[in-house]
Each structure stands twice: as structure tokens, then as C-alpha cells.
Design a protein around this motif. Sequence first.
Motif, PDB file in Angstrom:
ATOM      1  N   THR A 151       8.565   2.985  12.962  1.00 54.98           N
ATOM      2  CA  THR A 151       9.496   2.065  12.298  1.00 54.98           C
ATOM      3  C   THR A 151       8.789   0.782  11.883  1.00 54.98           C
ATOM      4  O   THR A 151       7.765   0.420  12.462  1.00 54.98           O
ATOM      5  CB  THR A 151      10.663   1.730  13.263  1.00 54.98           C
ATOM      6  OG1 THR A 151      11.468   0.700  12.673  1.00 54.98           O
ATOM      7  CG2 THR A 151      10.201   1.248  14.629  1.00 54.98           C
ATOM      8  N   TYR A 197       0.825  -1.215   0.000  1.00 49.69           N
ATOM      9  CA  TYR A 197       0.000   0.000   0.000  1.00 49.69           C
ATOM     10  C   TYR A 197       0.857   1.262   0.000  1.00 49.69           C
ATOM     11  O   TYR A 197       0.362   2.360  -0.187  1.00 49.69           O
ATOM     12  CB  TYR A 197      -0.940   0.019   1.228  1.00 49.69           C
ATOM     13  CG  TYR A 197      -0.238  -0.386   2.505  1.00 49.69           C
ATOM     14  CD1 TYR A 197       0.629   0.474   3.144  1.00 49.69           C
ATOM     15  CD2 TYR A 197      -0.430  -1.657   3.046  1.00 49.69           C
ATOM     16  CE1 TYR A 197       1.303   0.093   4.295  1.00 49.69           C
ATOM     17  CE2 TYR A 197       0.230  -2.054   4.195  1.00 49.69           C
ATOM     18  CZ  TYR A 197       1.104  -1.165   4.814  1.00 49.69           C
ATOM     19  OH  TYR A 197       1.770  -1.546   5.933  1.00 49.69           O
ATOM     20  N   SER A 251       5.096  -0.902  12.876  1.00 51.12           N
ATOM     21  CA  SER A 251       4.070  -1.373  11.941  1.00 51.12           C
ATOM     22  C   SER A 251       4.028  -2.895  11.916  1.00 51.12           C
ATOM     23  O   SER A 251       5.069  -3.543  11.867  1.00 51.12           O
ATOM     24  CB  SER A 251       4.364  -0.845  10.537  1.00 51.12           C
ATOM     25  OG  SER A 251       4.346   0.563  10.589  1.00 51.12           O
ATOM     26  N   GLY A 270       9.744   6.539   4.561  1.00 53.23           N
ATOM     27  CA  GLY A 270      10.749   5.516   4.530  1.00 53.23           C
ATOM     28  C   GLY A 270      10.990   4.857   5.902  1.00 53.23           C
ATOM     29  O   GLY A 270      10.246   5.044   6.827  1.00 53.23           O
ATOM     30  N   MET A 296      -4.675   5.011   2.724  1.00 50.42           N
ATOM     31  CA  MET A 296      -4.841   6.316   2.086  1.00 50.42           C
ATOM     32  C   MET A 296      -4.344   6.288   0.644  1.00 50.42           C
ATOM     33  O   MET A 296      -3.365   5.602   0.358  1.00 50.42           O
ATOM     34  CB  MET A 296      -4.025   7.371   2.840  1.00 50.42           C
ATOM     35  CG  MET A 296      -4.669   7.819   4.110  1.00 50.42           C
ATOM     36  SD  MET A 296      -3.555   8.871   5.035  1.00 50.42           S
ATOM     37  CE  MET A 296      -2.845   7.688   6.150  1.00 50.42           C
TER      38      MET A 296
HETATM   39  N1  SAM Z   1       8.740   2.519   7.642  1.00 48.04           N
HETATM   40  C1  SAM Z   1       8.090   2.906   8.832  1.00 48.04           C
HETATM   41  C2  SAM Z   1       6.882   2.041   9.098  1.00 48.04           C
HETATM   42  O1  SAM Z   1       6.462   1.299   8.229  1.00 48.04           O
HETATM   43  O2  SAM Z   1       6.362   2.135  10.219  1.00 48.04           O
HETATM   44  C3  SAM Z   1       7.705   4.367   8.882  1.00 48.04           C
HETATM   45  C4  SAM Z   1       7.132   4.982   7.643  1.00 48.04           C
HETATM   46  S1  SAM Z   1       5.571   4.327   7.137  1.00 48.04           S
HETATM   47  C5  SAM Z   1       5.255   5.299   5.686  1.00 48.04           C
HETATM   48  C6  SAM Z   1       4.497   4.966   8.396  1.00 48.04           C
HETATM   49  C7  SAM Z   1       3.132   4.340   8.479  1.00 48.04           C
HETATM   50  O3  SAM Z   1       2.393   4.655   7.326  1.00 48.04           O
HETATM   51  C8  SAM Z   1       3.155   2.832   8.589  1.00 48.04           C
HETATM   52  O4  SAM Z   1       2.397   2.433   9.731  1.00 48.04           O
HETATM   53  C9  SAM Z   1       2.473   2.368   7.328  1.00 48.04           C
HETATM   54  O5  SAM Z   1       1.739   1.196   7.543  1.00 48.04           O
HETATM   55  C10 SAM Z   1       1.598   3.542   6.986  1.00 48.04           C
HETATM   56  N2  SAM Z   1       1.270   3.658   5.562  1.00 48.04           N
HETATM   57  C11 SAM Z   1       2.088   3.600   4.489  1.00 48.04           C
HETATM   58  N3  SAM Z   1       1.407   3.794   3.339  1.00 48.04           N
HETATM   59  C12 SAM Z   1       0.112   3.987   3.693  1.00 48.04           C
HETATM   60  C13 SAM Z   1      -1.079   4.246   2.963  1.00 48.04           C
HETATM   61  N4  SAM Z   1      -1.095   4.360   1.634  1.00 48.04           N
HETATM   62  N5  SAM Z   1      -2.222   4.399   3.685  1.00 48.04           N
HETATM   63  C14 SAM Z   1      -2.232   4.307   5.041  1.00 48.04           C
HETATM   64  N6  SAM Z   1      -1.133   4.072   5.782  1.00 48.04           N
HETATM   65  C15 SAM Z   1       0.025   3.904   5.122  1.00 48.04           C
END
Ligand code: SAM
Length: 334
Positions: A102, A36, A125, A76, A196
Motif C-alpha cells: 500500500t 515512475y 511505499s 493500484g 522498471m
Molecule cells: N499503491 C501501492 C504502493 O504504492 O505501494 C501498491 C501498488 S505499487 C504499483 C507497488 C510497488 O511498485 C510500489 O512500491 C511502487 O513504488 C513500485 N513501483 C511502481 N512503479 C514502478 C516502476 N516503474 N519500477 C519499480 N517499482 C515501481
Amino acid sequence: MNKSAETGNVLIDRFGRRVDYVRLSVTDRCDFRCVYCMSENMQFLPHAQVLTLEEIFQIAQAFTELGVKRIRLTGGEPLVRKNVMALMRMLGTLDVELCLTTNGSQLSRMAEDLAAAGVDRLNISLDSLNPERFHELTRTGKLAQVLEGISAAKQAGFKRIKLNAVILKNRNDDEILGLLDFARTEGLDISYIEEMPLGVISEHDRAEAYCSSDEVKALIEQRYPLQALEARTGGPSKYYGMSDSESRVGFISPHSHNFCGDCNRVRVTVEGRLLLCLGNEHSMDLRDVIRSHPGDQEALKAAIIQAMDLKPEKHHFNLDEAPQIIRFMNMTGG
Ligand code: SAM
Ligand code: SF4
């Protein structure tokens, strides 16, 4: 003079909202490729375009001088950035609550140092407890490594640890209760996130995979009645307690609940773009300010204050339309 400048040491936007929370992206790179969040073949930024660790610290410091009380590092995957511990130690000297999001892959070797550097809260996550499915959803991740990371984090003594689970229909919605039971057993909080529409992905249809927070909550309540907690985060999360557990359950609902009215946050991408809203492109180039006025903290603060006037009133996400926001979550700093 704009409204924010008139109020002196705090950041206030045109709609009277106080901004006291900043999410800083430390890198756009990652060791996972969650379906996603990223496409399979991502192009990452060349190093020259990325803020140095010193520049990231300078921005964090400017925000704290403007009344920001909480900083979250994200990406990231923040923990894959080279020398990130040096940044953590610098940030640990600031008078803020320091949080980190993270994927957990590096925690077994880094959790202790992170806690010692002053990281207060950790979000990890975790979308599945099934190793094959975990690998499918992250494309490269190993569940066992993340579970080891979670146990190292528990040992390290952070103030609070929260799991984040993005729930997708027919992919992991059958694990809603399993993930909650894991959080309860481990003494962790958990938030369920609605996907999202950030970036164009081809792996699945976001509208078909959409699972609303209301559906997730209704399912949980069949087993554990939830009591709403007062604490508002100024963000898209709403938290609940359970009578028989210390764990809190959160729902991050960018689609189904409008949270813009009391939004208290802004984001800085790893290119130094100050994004005023997750769902809009309004931004200010802080890297340009830093590089054209080296060492001038007042110029940086003035730019941040000026940017408050760009914060839009609200976001609009519509799953039936092509994504309006073409940047991926890893660029945005999730
Ligand atoms: N890499 C780290 C992680 O995965 O926790 C930090 C960055 S990540 C972009 C932060 C959070 O955004 C994560 O919990 C991930 O599941 C969520 N995330 C990433 N893409 C998303 C999307 N399109 N819609 C909703 N949540 C999203
Ligand atoms: Fe990496 Fe986090 Fe995006 Fe997954 S959600 S690809 S772990 S940045």
C-alpha cells in the motif's frame, strides 16, 4: 497432460519452478500518481472489465487449492477499492500468508481492521521524508498522512512491516541513508527498488534516473556493514542484516541481478489476466474462464494449471530501448 497437472496439487512450470506465490491486483485506481508508475492523466478501466470482489476471492481460493502459500494484494492502491475490507475478511479465512502492498494513505483509518482481518505482512511505499519532494514524486500525496498511517500500522500488530523506496538518481538518491535511519528508528524493514521500464512515461528519462542496487548498497555500507541473510524470496529481492539493528535491508534489482531462475510467482491483473512474468506479456484470461463457467472451480483450476506452460524462462529489461512492456505498474500489480 502437462507437467503441472502430473504433479497433482502444486503448480510447477516447464522449467521445474514451483509457483507458490500470487500477487493479486485489487484495482488499477490510485489516489497518488507516482512519477515512475503512472502518467499524469491516466485512463482507468471501466467497472465491467474489473473483477468483482467475489471473483478475486474465487481466484485466490483456486490458487490456494493448488498449493499457493502466499498471497499479496496490490494495485493500484488496494485500499481505495470500495468494500475492500470485505475481501480482506474473506481472504483471511484462507490458509495462506496474507500480505498487502500500500501507499499508506488510508492506513490511519484501516490498519487495525486489516490486522484483525488476518493481513500478516504490510509493505508501505515511502520514497522521501521531505514533504515537498514527497508531493513531487507522488504528484498528489501528503507525507504527513502516510507517516500517520505508518504509526497506525505499527500499533496494529502486523507480523512485519517493510518500507519500499524506489530510488531515482538526482531525485531522491540523497535520501538513501535518511530512509534507512527512519526504518531503523521505527523498527521496520526497508527495500530499495530499481525503477522498471513498465509503461511509457514522459516525466523523466528512466535511463538517466537509473540507480543500481549495487550503488545503493555501497553507499549504505560506508555507514552500516551489511551481512547477507540466507532467506531467498524466489523474487528479485536480496536481504541483509545489520549487527546493531533488527531491521532488514532488501534490494529489489530487476535490472542488475537475474532472479528468474528461482522465480516462484505469478500475478493476476484486476481484469483477471494471469500474467506469468512481470517482464513479458504471456498471459491467460481467467475472467473469461470464470464468466463463461460460473461457479466452476475445477475449470478455473484447470486453466491455471494449463497457464503454467506459458511461464517464460526469463525477462529482459533494456533501458536503452523503447519499453517493450506498455502496461503500467498499476495495471500489472506491482
Ligand atoms: N499503491 C501501492 C504502493 O504504492 O505501494 C501498491 C501498488 S505499487 C504499483 C507497488 C510497488 O511498485 C510500489 O512500491 C511502487 O513504488 C513500485 N513501483 C511502481 N512503479 C514502478 C516502476 N516503474 N519500477 C519499480 N517499482 C515501481
Ligand atoms: Fe499509486 Fe502505488 Fe503507483 Fe504510486 S506506486 S501511483 S501509490 S499504484
